[in-house]
Enzyme design. Structure first.
Site, short mmCIF file in Angstrom:
data_model
loop_
_atom_site.label_atom_id
_atom_site.label_comp_id
_atom_site.label_asym_id
_atom_site.label_seq_id
_atom_site.Cartn_x
_atom_site.Cartn_y
_atom_site.Cartn_z
N ASP A 11 -0.82 3.45 -5.26
CA ASP A 11 -2.72 2.10 -5.03
C ASP A 11 -3.34 3.02 -3.67
O ASP A 11 -2.99 3.09 -3.31
CB ASP A 11 -2.01 0.43 -4.81
CG ASP A 11 -1.52 0.21 -3.96
OD1 ASP A 11 -1.22 0.06 -2.72
OD2 ASP A 11 -0.62 0.88 -4.08
N ASP A 43 -4.33 -0.63 -1.86
CA ASP A 43 -4.21 -1.16 -1.05
C ASP A 43 -5.73 -2.61 -1.79
O ASP A 43 -4.84 -2.58 -2.43
CB ASP A 43 -3.76 -0.88 0.94
CG ASP A 43 -2.85 -2.10 1.66
OD1 ASP A 43 -1.94 -2.63 1.14
OD2 ASP A 43 -3.38 -2.62 2.66
N1 LIG Z 1 -0.07 -1.17 -0.57
C1 LIG Z 1 0.64 -1.03 0.44
N2 LIG Z 1 0.79 -1.70 1.35
C2 LIG Z 1 2.91 -1.63 1.86
N3 LIG Z 1 3.51 -1.22 1.07
C3 LIG Z 1 3.60 -1.17 -0.53
N4 LIG Z 1 3.64 0.25 -0.76
C4 LIG Z 1 3.28 0.48 -1.98
N5 LIG Z 1 1.96 -0.36 -1.63
C5 LIG Z 1 2.13 -0.97 -0.73
#
Ligand SMILES: Nc1ncnc2[nH]cnc12
Ligand SMILES: CSC[C@H]1O[C@H](OP(=O)(O)O)[C@H](O)[C@@H]1O
Length: 316
Positions: free
Chosen positions: A231, A233
């Site tokens: 992703d 975030d």
């Molecule tokens: N955006 C994110 N923040 C923290 N841990 C994660 N693991 C996968 N995506 C994450």
């Protein structure tokens, strides 16, 4: 002399590869990776450690010709939060089984545009924003200060990167190097935090690798991460905010490639058995004179200090 309650039958025999000849490769599977493909002759064992029980049973087997120990860091049913993972028990258990290298497949969010979901990163640095975890084996009367300037093993990371780059599917990249921002969780970051970490130049964000790497260094285990991007975030205006569904969906897409990369790297480790600075991390790091260390503490750390302090506790 006091008795050793937590014994291991592993012997670091010498061979053509010296003290690493019989050593094992650990794989700490993260979110979405609760087992590894192609592990043969599997034997599951339970280990009790001075730090309690590890996250799950340890799965010993052969992968790509290498003796491997697999452990699901959150447990196979994902029952441990990133804060609640028994990190010290996990690393202690792996070391007691002769593990001297760890590969850590992990889910991360990307903090940089060019690092896209489904890409992978082999990070070379951390920034630590965790605040609720024990980060050392050395306390209760024994002090050590290990070097963490290069927190991931450069040699193991290079092997992982080389093998990984050959195996990445068309259109997806494996990035060499980058800063892993370690957050406490379990909630994901706020947008202000995400933007702050971007302004610090961080590459990816996750919740587990830093704690493992610190403890692995004290346990003289070389550690490398294969961070799988799921992703952006919550900073990217063109993408939705991170959610568990998003992470799991992208992790499932990436799992078969991750498995292949781990297997190919295991093959390399089997043939090279790479030496690492991590393997002698305690050599110039032990502060306390062994005579001053309380016996209850010695029982816990003898697994790591034996090469320097000799055998100070008695086998049962
Ligand atoms: N955006 C994110 N923040 C923290 N841990 C994660 N693991 C996968 N995506 C994450
Ligand atoms: C399921 S999203 C958050 C979760 O995913 C990452 O896990 P891991 O590092 O074990 O692969 C992240 O660190 C969080 O624990």
């Amino acid at each position: 002399m006091i008795s050793q309650h937590f014994s291991s039958d592993f012997q670091e025999n010498s061979s053509s590869h010296g003290h690493l000849g019989k050593s094992r490769l650990g794989v700490l599977g993260g979110s979405g990776l609760y087992s590894i493909n192609n592990l043969e002759n599997i034997k599951e064992i339970e280990i009790d450690t001075p730090y309690g029980k590890p996250s799950d049973k340890l799965r010993l087997g052969i992968l790509g010709g290498m003796e491997v120990v697999f452990l699901a860091r959150h447990g196979r049913h994902h029952t441990f939060t990133p804060t609640g993972i028994p990190y010290r028990a996990n690393i202690w258990a792996l070391r007691s089984l002769g593990v001297r290298w760890i590969l850590a497949p992990s889910a991360v969010g990307s903090l940089q545009e060019q690092v896209r979901p489904l890409d992978m990163v082999v990070p070379d640095q951390f920034i630590d924003r965790t605040h609720q975890r024990p980060l050392t084996f050395f306390s209760d009367g024994a002090v050590a200060h290990v070097t963490m300037a290069d927190p991931f093993c450069p040699t193991l990371s290079r092997l992982l990167t080389e093998e990984g780059q050959k195996l990445m599917p068309e259109g997806r990249q494996l990035h060499r190097g980058g800063i892993y921002l370690a957050m406490e969780g379990p909630a994901f970051s706020t947008r202000a935090e995400s933007q702050l970490y971007r302004s610090w130049g961080c590459t990816v964000i996750g919740m587990t690798n830093h704690t493992e790497a610190r403890l692995a260094r004290e346990a003289e285990i070389a550690y490398a991460s294969i961070s799988m991007v799921s992703d952006y975030d919550c900073w990217h205006e063109g993408y939705g905010n991170v959610s568990v569904d998003m992470v799991i969906e992208n992790l499932q897409t990436n799992a078969s490639v991750a498995n292949k990369i781990v297997e190919a790297t295991a093959k390399k480790v089997a043939s090279i058995r790479p030496e690492s600075e991590a393997h002698s991390a305690l050599k110039n790091s032990l502060m306390t004179a062994k005579e001053k260390v309380p016996q209850q503490t010695l029982v816990k750390i003898d697994l790591f200090t034996k090469p320097y302090w000799g055998n100070l506790i008695e086998d049962e």
